[in-house]
Design an enzyme around this catalytic site. Structure first.
Site, PDB file in Angstrom:
ATOM      1  CB  CYS A   1     -66.268 -71.778  63.485  1.00 31.34           C
ATOM      2  SG  CYS A   1     -67.201 -72.635  62.072  1.00 31.34           S
TER       3      CYS A   1
ATOM      4  CD  GLU B   1     -67.907 -74.575  65.128  1.00 31.49           C
ATOM      5  OE1 GLU B   1     -68.496 -75.631  64.345  1.00 31.49           O
ATOM      6  OE2 GLU B   1     -66.320 -74.874  65.153  1.00 31.49           O
TER       7      GLU B   1
ATOM      8  CB  CYS C   1     -62.377 -74.172  60.723  1.00 35.42           C
ATOM      9  SG  CYS C   1     -64.401 -73.282  60.183  1.00 35.42           S
TER      10      CYS C   1
ATOM     11  CG  HIS D   1     -68.732 -74.426  58.979  1.00 30.66           C
ATOM     12  ND1 HIS D   1     -67.441 -74.753  59.431  1.00 30.66           N
ATOM     13  CD2 HIS D   1     -69.011 -75.189  58.509  1.00 30.66           C
ATOM     14  CE1 HIS D   1     -66.893 -74.784  58.426  1.00 30.66           C
ATOM     15  NE2 HIS D   1     -67.795 -75.745  57.665  1.00 30.66           N
TER      16      HIS D   1
END
Length: 171
Positions: free
Chosen positions: A93, A62, A90, A60
């Site tokens: 993250c 991040e 999420c 992801h």
């Protein structure tokens, strides 16, 4: 100009850069989420989702950015930074953000299905954790939500115009 006005202006400028990263992700077939980590007016790291291109479920935006910044500075503690991300983090993250001790997170669009900065839960500000982040949401939310909706509608073969979507609301 007040300090608050300058902060809002800076947040919009950095989020615009995160949106550029998100657009790059979309061009590469990735879900269009971008992130930028900033300290003292400088970019420490920037990136976008790489789950598909890296065959990595943890790819992801991040996490990509946190890893790059930690490697670059030789320390996982990313204190005195602000993370700008185009979609609400999420659980994975948000956990990484807490562990990296990022003190401030600014995100664009809320994620009603997986958001852990206020939508489903608020992991970033949970008082039971040893670190909490200041959170600001809704910065360039409409642009981010539009990019996400366009990406998913194109993948599903549906035109952008038409019925309203509850997926990725503007704020």
């Amino acid at each position: 100009m007040t300090v608050a006005t300058v902060a809002v202006s800076e947040d919009r400028a950095w989020m615009a850069r995160a949106l550029e990263m998100a657009r790059l992700a979309a061009l590469r077939g990735e879900v269009p989420v971008g992130a930028v980590l900033v300290r003292d007016g400088r970019i420490l790291a920037e990136g976008h989702n790489r789950t598909v291109t890296s065959a990595d479920p943890s790819g992801h935006a991040e996490v990509v950015v946190l890893r790059a910044a930690a490697r670059a500075q030789g320390d996982f503690r990313l204190e005195r930074t602000t993370l700008y991300v185009t979609l609400e983090p999420c659980a994975m993250c948000a956990g990484a953000i807490v562990l990296a001790r990022v003190p401030r997170v600014v995100f664009a669009a809320h994620d009603p299905k997986a958001g852990m900065a206020g939508s489903l839960h608020d992991l970033l500000r949970d008082p039971r954790l040893n670190h909490r982040a200041e959170v600001r949401s809704g910065v360039l939310a409409e642009a981010s939500a539009h990019l996400l909706r366009s990406f998913f509608r194109a993948r599903r073969g549906r035109p952008l115009a038409g019925r309203p979507s509850t997926e990725y609301p503007e704020a």
